[in-house]
Structure formats: C-alpha cells, structure tokens
Design an enzyme around this catalytic site. Sequence first.
Site, PDB file in Angstrom:
ATOM      1  N   GLN A 100      10.435  35.720  31.668  1.00  0.00           N
ATOM      2  CA  GLN A 100       9.716  35.666  30.390  1.00  0.00           C
ATOM      3  C   GLN A 100       8.384  34.998  30.719  1.00  0.00           C
ATOM      4  OE1 GLN A 100      12.609  36.168  27.065  1.00  0.00           O
ATOM      5  NE2 GLN A 100      13.145  34.098  27.686  1.00  0.00           N
ATOM      6  N   HIS A 111       6.941  26.804  33.502  1.00  0.00           N
ATOM      7  CA  HIS A 111       7.020  26.778  34.972  1.00  0.00           C
ATOM      8  C   HIS A 111       7.697  28.111  35.325  1.00  0.00           C
ATOM      9  CE1 HIS A 111       8.507  24.326  38.759  1.00  0.00           C
ATOM     10  NE2 HIS A 111       8.112  25.545  39.072  1.00  0.00           N
ATOM     11  N   HIS A 113       9.861  31.070  36.192  1.00  0.00           N
ATOM     12  CA  HIS A 113      11.270  31.107  36.626  1.00  0.00           C
ATOM     13  C   HIS A 113      11.844  32.495  36.389  1.00  0.00           C
ATOM     14  CE1 HIS A 113      11.032  29.627  32.485  1.00  0.00           C
ATOM     15  NE2 HIS A 113      12.188  30.247  32.237  1.00  0.00           N
ATOM     16  N   HIS A 115      15.195  34.469  35.772  1.00  0.00           N
ATOM     17  CA  HIS A 115      16.615  34.345  35.418  1.00  0.00           C
ATOM     18  C   HIS A 115      17.382  35.327  36.301  1.00  0.00           C
ATOM     19  CE1 HIS A 115      16.024  32.290  31.426  1.00  0.00           C
ATOM     20  NE2 HIS A 115      14.823  32.829  31.561  1.00  0.00           N
TER      21      HIS A 115
HETATM   22  P1  AMP Z   1      12.905  30.745  29.198  1.00  0.00           P
HETATM   23  O1  AMP Z   1      13.309  30.793  27.760  1.00  0.00           O
HETATM   24  O2  AMP Z   1      12.766  32.082  29.863  1.00  0.00           O
HETATM   25  O3  AMP Z   1      11.723  29.846  29.444  1.00  0.00           O
HETATM   26  O4  AMP Z   1      14.135  30.080  29.945  1.00  0.00           O
HETATM   27  C1  AMP Z   1      14.351  28.709  30.031  1.00  0.00           C
HETATM   28  C2  AMP Z   1      15.648  28.551  30.769  1.00  0.00           C
HETATM   29  O5  AMP Z   1      15.695  27.251  31.288  1.00  0.00           O
HETATM   30  C3  AMP Z   1      16.885  28.724  29.880  1.00  0.00           C
HETATM   31  O6  AMP Z   1      17.823  29.555  30.558  1.00  0.00           O
HETATM   32  C4  AMP Z   1      17.398  27.297  29.736  1.00  0.00           C
HETATM   33  O7  AMP Z   1      18.785  27.262  29.567  1.00  0.00           O
HETATM   34  C5  AMP Z   1      16.952  26.692  31.054  1.00  0.00           C
HETATM   35  N1  AMP Z   1      16.741  25.259  31.057  1.00  0.00           N
HETATM   36  C6  AMP Z   1      16.027  24.514  30.189  1.00  0.00           C
HETATM   37  N2  AMP Z   1      16.014  23.220  30.561  1.00  0.00           N
HETATM   38  C7  AMP Z   1      16.731  23.146  31.701  1.00  0.00           C
HETATM   39  C8  AMP Z   1      17.108  22.081  32.571  1.00  0.00           C
HETATM   40  N3  AMP Z   1      16.742  20.827  32.350  1.00  0.00           N
HETATM   41  N4  AMP Z   1      17.871  22.378  33.640  1.00  0.00           N
HETATM   42  C9  AMP Z   1      18.252  23.649  33.880  1.00  0.00           C
HETATM   43  N5  AMP Z   1      17.947  24.685  33.097  1.00  0.00           N
HETATM   44  C10 AMP Z   1      17.196  24.443  32.023  1.00  0.00           C
END
Ligand code: AMP
Length: 199
Positions: A100, A111, A113, A115
């Site tokens: 995303q 940051h 990432h 999935h």
């Molecule tokens: P997005 O909505 O694509 O930015 O995804 C954020 C992702 O980060 C989601 O899958 C959350 O569950 C995950 N997330 C948020 N905070 C943390 C954290 N502290 N440790 C691990 N995963 C996290």
Amino acid sequence: MDEGGVTEEEHEAMPPASRAIYFGSFLVTPQVFHTTAHSFALVNLKPLLPGHVLICPKRHIPRFASLTPIETQDLFLTVQRVQRTLTRLYAATAFNVAIQDGEAAGQTVPHVHAHVIPRREGDMDERGGGDKLYEMLEGEEGDVAASLREAGKAGEAAKLEGSERGLRPDEGNRPARGEEEMRKEAEWLREEMGRDAEQ
Ligand code: AMP
C-alpha cells in the site's frame, strides 16, 4: 532522518548486535526474523491470516518510488526468500504480496513494507471470500495506527482493558498480539529460515 529518532549515520555506526530496528516509529527488533544488506522481515502485530509478515527496506522511507534499484532488488528477493519458508511452514499454495504505497492507498505506517500473506484454497471462506483480504488490508482491520491514535486519546480506558500497547484486544475483531507471542514467532521463523538456507 530516521523516524525512530536515530539517524541513518548513527544507526550504521552502531555495532550490528546492538542496532535497534524500527518499522516507522515502532521499535520492532525482537519481531525481526530475517535481515539482508538492505531489508528486514518482521512478524505482524495484527496478522490477517497465519504467516502474514512484512518485508521492509532498512532505510526509513515512506514511498516505494524512493527505493534505489539495489534496495528494490533486495526487497523483492527477500520477499521470494521468505515465501520459500512460509510455503513449507503453512502449506501455502498461493500468496498475496501487496504494497500500500501512500496514505490514499491505505498505507498506515510511513515506512515502505510489502505484506506477504500465505494463502490456501478456502482460507477466507468464513470471512467473505478471498478478495475480502484486500478490503481488510485497506480498511480498519489493517489500520493499527488509527487504533493507536484512538487508544492514545482513551489511554485510561485502554489501561483498564489491560493492553500493554494501549490497543483494545478486540480492535477490528482482530487482536493485537503481545510482544512475547511475536518474539516467539520471530524466533521460530528465524530458525526455519536457517533450515531452508542449509538445503
Ligand atoms: P499498511 O496498512 O499497509 O500500512 O500496513 C501496516 C501493517 O503494519 C499492518 O499489517 C499492521 O498490522 C502492521 N503493524 C503495525 N504496527 C506494527 C508493529 N508495531 N509491529 C508489527 N506490525 C505492525
């Protein structure tokens, strides 16, 4: 500038064993199960399905377009490497690999990432079918930052509900996991990743 309060230069100057790893502003060192020259893989606070992990560049940048070619290559090679082990562990026959890229696309942690979500036939049937997963990623269920913001406002209520991180256990029908559970999963995945590397 690093969002975790440490500059890129300071981070590089630290001995490897003591380098704290941040995902956005979250300290996630114990959740990290694999690192490469430019990327790291961590277990998810709120997995949508078992084995839902995240792959990030070490550099703290919000947008995919800012990655260098080498970082991009390393990120996607890490996705493939992690998929190999997840396939075996979760008997995955398919994967969702999703980025995303920007707030309007549902990104909640600034940051980059990817999935990585292991899939099997029928694994989302009880939750409305396979395509529902993308809605969940984009919607409230994936929005931990919103949960944290909300929890920040209602700090006392969160404390009463006993969550260390200030998250409601029932947030989005998907419980935020405790640090110990995530640490154990990361330890297990680290070990299993090593097993695949030996072959
Ligand atoms: P997005 O909505 O694509 O930015 O995804 C954020 C992702 O980060 C989601 O899958 C959350 O569950 C995950 N997330 C948020 N905070 C943390 C954290 N502290 N440790 C691990 N995963 C996290």
